[in-house]
Design a protein around this motif. Structure first.
Motif, PDB file in Angstrom:
ATOM      1  N   SER A 145      -8.807  20.484   5.294  1.00  0.00           N
ATOM      2  CA  SER A 145      -7.746  21.133   6.069  1.00  0.00           C
ATOM      3  C   SER A 145      -6.433  21.111   5.293  1.00  0.00           C
ATOM      4  O   SER A 145      -6.261  20.324   4.357  1.00  0.00           O
ATOM      5  CB  SER A 145      -7.561  20.435   7.412  1.00  0.00           C
ATOM      6  OG  SER A 145      -8.738  20.479   8.183  1.00  0.00           O
ATOM      7  N   VAL A 146      -5.500  21.971   5.683  1.00  0.00           N
ATOM      8  CA  VAL A 146      -4.155  21.969   5.113  1.00  0.00           C
ATOM      9  C   VAL A 146      -3.156  21.748   6.240  1.00  0.00           C
ATOM     10  O   VAL A 146      -3.481  21.925   7.422  1.00  0.00           O
ATOM     11  CB  VAL A 146      -3.846  23.287   4.370  1.00  0.00           C
ATOM     12  CG1 VAL A 146      -4.836  23.525   3.243  1.00  0.00           C
ATOM     13  CG2 VAL A 146      -3.848  24.475   5.341  1.00  0.00           C
ATOM     14  N   ALA A 184     -11.174  27.819   7.926  1.00  0.00           N
ATOM     15  CA  ALA A 184     -10.196  27.117   8.758  1.00  0.00           C
ATOM     16  C   ALA A 184     -10.378  27.375  10.245  1.00  0.00           C
ATOM     17  O   ALA A 184      -9.558  26.938  11.043  1.00  0.00           O
ATOM     18  CB  ALA A 184      -8.782  27.517   8.337  1.00  0.00           C
ATOM     19  N   ASN A 185     -11.433  28.079  10.633  1.00  0.00           N
ATOM     20  CA  ASN A 185     -11.678  28.364  12.047  1.00  0.00           C
ATOM     21  C   ASN A 185     -11.950  27.067  12.798  1.00  0.00           C
ATOM     22  O   ASN A 185     -12.841  26.295  12.410  1.00  0.00           O
ATOM     23  CB  ASN A 185     -12.865  29.323  12.186  1.00  0.00           C
ATOM     24  CG  ASN A 185     -13.015  29.848  13.603  1.00  0.00           C
ATOM     25  OD1 ASN A 185     -12.812  29.126  14.581  1.00  0.00           O
ATOM     26  ND2 ASN A 185     -13.373  31.121  13.716  1.00  0.00           N
ATOM     27  N   PRO A 186     -11.213  26.780  13.875  1.00  0.00           N
ATOM     28  CA  PRO A 186     -11.431  25.522  14.622  1.00  0.00           C
ATOM     29  C   PRO A 186     -12.850  25.383  15.151  1.00  0.00           C
ATOM     30  O   PRO A 186     -13.318  24.256  15.367  1.00  0.00           O
ATOM     31  CB  PRO A 186     -10.416  25.611  15.764  1.00  0.00           C
ATOM     32  CG  PRO A 186      -9.379  26.566  15.290  1.00  0.00           C
ATOM     33  CD  PRO A 186     -10.094  27.557  14.434  1.00  0.00           C
ATOM     34  N   LEU A 187     -13.558  26.498  15.360  1.00  0.00           N
ATOM     35  CA  LEU A 187     -14.913  26.454  15.893  1.00  0.00           C
ATOM     36  C   LEU A 187     -15.978  26.373  14.804  1.00  0.00           C
ATOM     37  O   LEU A 187     -17.161  26.233  15.107  1.00  0.00           O
ATOM     38  CB  LEU A 187     -15.168  27.697  16.760  1.00  0.00           C
ATOM     39  CG  LEU A 187     -14.224  27.876  17.958  1.00  0.00           C
ATOM     40  CD1 LEU A 187     -14.571  29.140  18.725  1.00  0.00           C
ATOM     41  CD2 LEU A 187     -14.258  26.662  18.863  1.00  0.00           C
ATOM     42  N   SER A 188     -15.562  26.442  13.545  1.00  0.00           N
ATOM     43  CA  SER A 188     -16.515  26.397  12.444  1.00  0.00           C
ATOM     44  C   SER A 188     -17.070  24.986  12.276  1.00  0.00           C
ATOM     45  O   SER A 188     -16.349  23.999  12.447  1.00  0.00           O
ATOM     46  CB  SER A 188     -15.838  26.839  11.148  1.00  0.00           C
ATOM     47  OG  SER A 188     -16.699  26.643  10.044  1.00  0.00           O
ATOM     48  N   PRO A 189     -18.368  24.846  11.920  1.00  0.00           N
ATOM     49  CA  PRO A 189     -18.933  23.505  11.697  1.00  0.00           C
ATOM     50  C   PRO A 189     -18.420  22.841  10.422  1.00  0.00           C
ATOM     51  O   PRO A 189     -18.585  21.639  10.244  1.00  0.00           O
ATOM     52  CB  PRO A 189     -20.434  23.762  11.611  1.00  0.00           C
ATOM     53  CG  PRO A 189     -20.547  25.187  11.170  1.00  0.00           C
ATOM     54  CD  PRO A 189     -19.388  25.902  11.804  1.00  0.00           C
ATOM     55  N   VAL A 190     -17.809  23.630   9.535  1.00  0.00           N
ATOM     56  CA  VAL A 190     -17.293  23.096   8.278  1.00  0.00           C
ATOM     57  C   VAL A 190     -15.910  23.686   8.014  1.00  0.00           C
ATOM     58  O   VAL A 190     -15.684  24.879   8.230  1.00  0.00           O
ATOM     59  CB  VAL A 190     -18.222  23.427   7.088  1.00  0.00           C
ATOM     60  CG1 VAL A 190     -17.604  22.941   5.774  1.00  0.00           C
ATOM     61  CG2 VAL A 190     -19.593  22.814   7.281  1.00  0.00           C
ATOM     62  N   CYS A 230     -12.563  20.948  -1.479  1.00  0.00           N
ATOM     63  CA  CYS A 230     -12.607  19.853  -0.502  1.00  0.00           C
ATOM     64  C   CYS A 230     -13.177  20.396   0.807  1.00  0.00           C
ATOM     65  O   CYS A 230     -12.712  21.430   1.295  1.00  0.00           O
ATOM     66  CB  CYS A 230     -11.213  19.283  -0.256  1.00  0.00           C
ATOM     67  SG  CYS A 230     -10.391  18.638  -1.734  1.00  0.00           S
ATOM     68  N   ALA A 231     -14.169  19.723   1.361  1.00  0.00           N
ATOM     69  CA  ALA A 231     -14.794  20.196   2.599  1.00  0.00           C
ATOM     70  C   ALA A 231     -15.125  19.013   3.500  1.00  0.00           C
ATOM     71  O   ALA A 231     -15.375  17.902   3.028  1.00  0.00           O
ATOM     72  CB  ALA A 231     -16.069  20.983   2.289  1.00  0.00           C
ATOM     73  N   HIS A 232     -15.102  19.255   4.804  1.00  0.00           N
ATOM     74  CA  HIS A 232     -15.560  18.254   5.754  1.00  0.00           C
ATOM     75  C   HIS A 232     -16.217  18.936   6.942  1.00  0.00           C
ATOM     76  O   HIS A 232     -15.900  20.082   7.280  1.00  0.00           O
ATOM     77  CB  HIS A 232     -14.425  17.339   6.217  1.00  0.00           C
ATOM     78  CG  HIS A 232     -13.404  17.992   7.095  1.00  0.00           C
ATOM     79  ND1 HIS A 232     -12.312  18.676   6.602  1.00  0.00           N
ATOM     80  CD2 HIS A 232     -13.303  18.080   8.449  1.00  0.00           C
ATOM     81  CE1 HIS A 232     -11.582  19.135   7.591  1.00  0.00           C
ATOM     82  NE2 HIS A 232     -12.168  18.791   8.729  1.00  0.00           N
ATOM     83  N   THR A 233     -17.134  18.232   7.558  1.00  0.00           N
ATOM     84  CA  THR A 233     -17.866  18.776   8.696  1.00  0.00           C
ATOM     85  C   THR A 233     -17.081  18.576   9.982  1.00  0.00           C
ATOM     86  O   THR A 233     -16.115  17.797  10.039  1.00  0.00           O
ATOM     87  CB  THR A 233     -19.227  18.086   8.842  1.00  0.00           C
ATOM     88  OG1 THR A 233     -19.017  16.719   9.232  1.00  0.00           O
ATOM     89  CG2 THR A 233     -20.008  18.119   7.549  1.00  0.00           C
ATOM     90  N   ALA A 234     -17.496  19.274  11.013  1.00  0.00           N
ATOM     91  CA  ALA A 234     -17.011  18.962  12.358  1.00  0.00           C
ATOM     92  C   ALA A 234     -17.571  17.598  12.768  1.00  0.00           C
ATOM     93  O   ALA A 234     -18.487  17.061  12.136  1.00  0.00           O
ATOM     94  CB  ALA A 234     -17.451  20.044  13.338  1.00  0.00           C
TER      95      ALA A 234
END
Length: 280
Positions: free
Chosen positions: A29-30, A118-124, A157-161
């Protein structure tokens, strides 16, 4: 003894820090537009081992003097648009080895991050990162604070929900390293972080991670120099404590994974604490 000290210092200049660079210190995230992130990363480590290529192991050679490093990386990030963030990293350090010591500002990094997922509903969620290191460290230090090269790094950089109490992180970057003040071309570097968060509450989140980096051989006038490659990896244990909605405190400890590592000099342990705040 002086010869052993100089050798150790040369290896330090090659190896850098086993936990990687600040380019991978963040999630996918940013910060939001016009938000300011202020982060200080305090650290301490002590090194008493160097890699012996003949025995393929880390040893404490005769005459080797333990080296201590105290560091404080000041990190700033500013949101410019919904998905774009720019920032700077100012690394300060103090080193001591025997009768020798040095302190001051290292090589400053400027960076930019773009959140392409960056979609809040995205799993990643994921962000691309670009960093440039500038040779701002002091010249002629026997215990160098930085290697005084101009380097360009590209990262992801990535992270899961959140999946129950678990959040997974994966980060990686490749650095195109430059030349020192002499004719030495520092080998390019790949760094990575694999991290897992275990969310216990809104306040406490234990974290575990494996991080490391791999640096290719140095070049002198285009010729590779044997035994200058480095591959070092550490396991990390961290505890994220959210003291307030925008204030976080995170103590941490890291231990080297000797079986996976080779080259350079290696601290016996790392301890530190991160403190960051987001305004507003």
């Amino acid at each position: 003894m002086r010869k052993s000290l100089v050798l150790a210092v040369c290896l330090v200049g090659i190896a850098g820090t086993a936990s990687g660079t600040a380019l991978l210190g963040r999630t996918g995230s940013v910060v939001k537009p016009m938000q300011l992130l202020a982060w200080v990363n305090f650290g301490y480590n002590k090194s008493a081992r160097t890699y012996n290529w003949d025995s393929a192991s880390y040893v404490t050679p005769a005459g080797f003097l333990p080296r201590t490093t105290v560091s404080a990386d000041v990190i700033l990030g500013l949101g410019l648009a919904r998905r774009l963030e720019v920032g700077a990293v100012m690394p300060f350090a103090a080193k001591r080895q025997g009768e020798y010591s040095s302190s001051g500002l290292g090589d400053v990094m400027l960076n930019a991050r773009y959140a392409f997922l960056a979609n809040p509903l995205s799993p990643v969620k994921a962000a691309l990162a670009l960093g440039v290191n500038f040779p701002t460290a002091g010249r002629g230090q026997l215990l160098p604070i930085g290697d005084r090269t101009t380097d360009v790094g590209l990262g992801l950089c990535a992270h899961t929900a959140r999946l129950g109490p678990l959040i997974g992180h994966a980060r990686g970057a490749y650095w195109f390293n430059g030349k020192t003040d002499s004719i030495i071309k520092i080998g390019n570097m790949f760094e990575y972080v694999v991290n897992f968060d275990f969310v216990l509450s809104q306040v406490l989140t234990p974290q575990v991670a494996l991080s490391g980096y791999m640096i290719g051989q140095n070049l002198v006038r285009g010729t590779p120099v044997a035994h200058t490659e480095v591959s070092q990896h550490v396991v990390n244990a961290l505890l994220l404590v959210k003291l307030a909605p925008s204030l976080v405190f995170r103590p941490k400890v890291a231990l080297p994974v000797y079986k996976l590592s080779r080259g350079g000099s290696y601290p016996n342990f790392y301890v530190g604490v991160d403190v960051w705040v987001v305004v507003p």
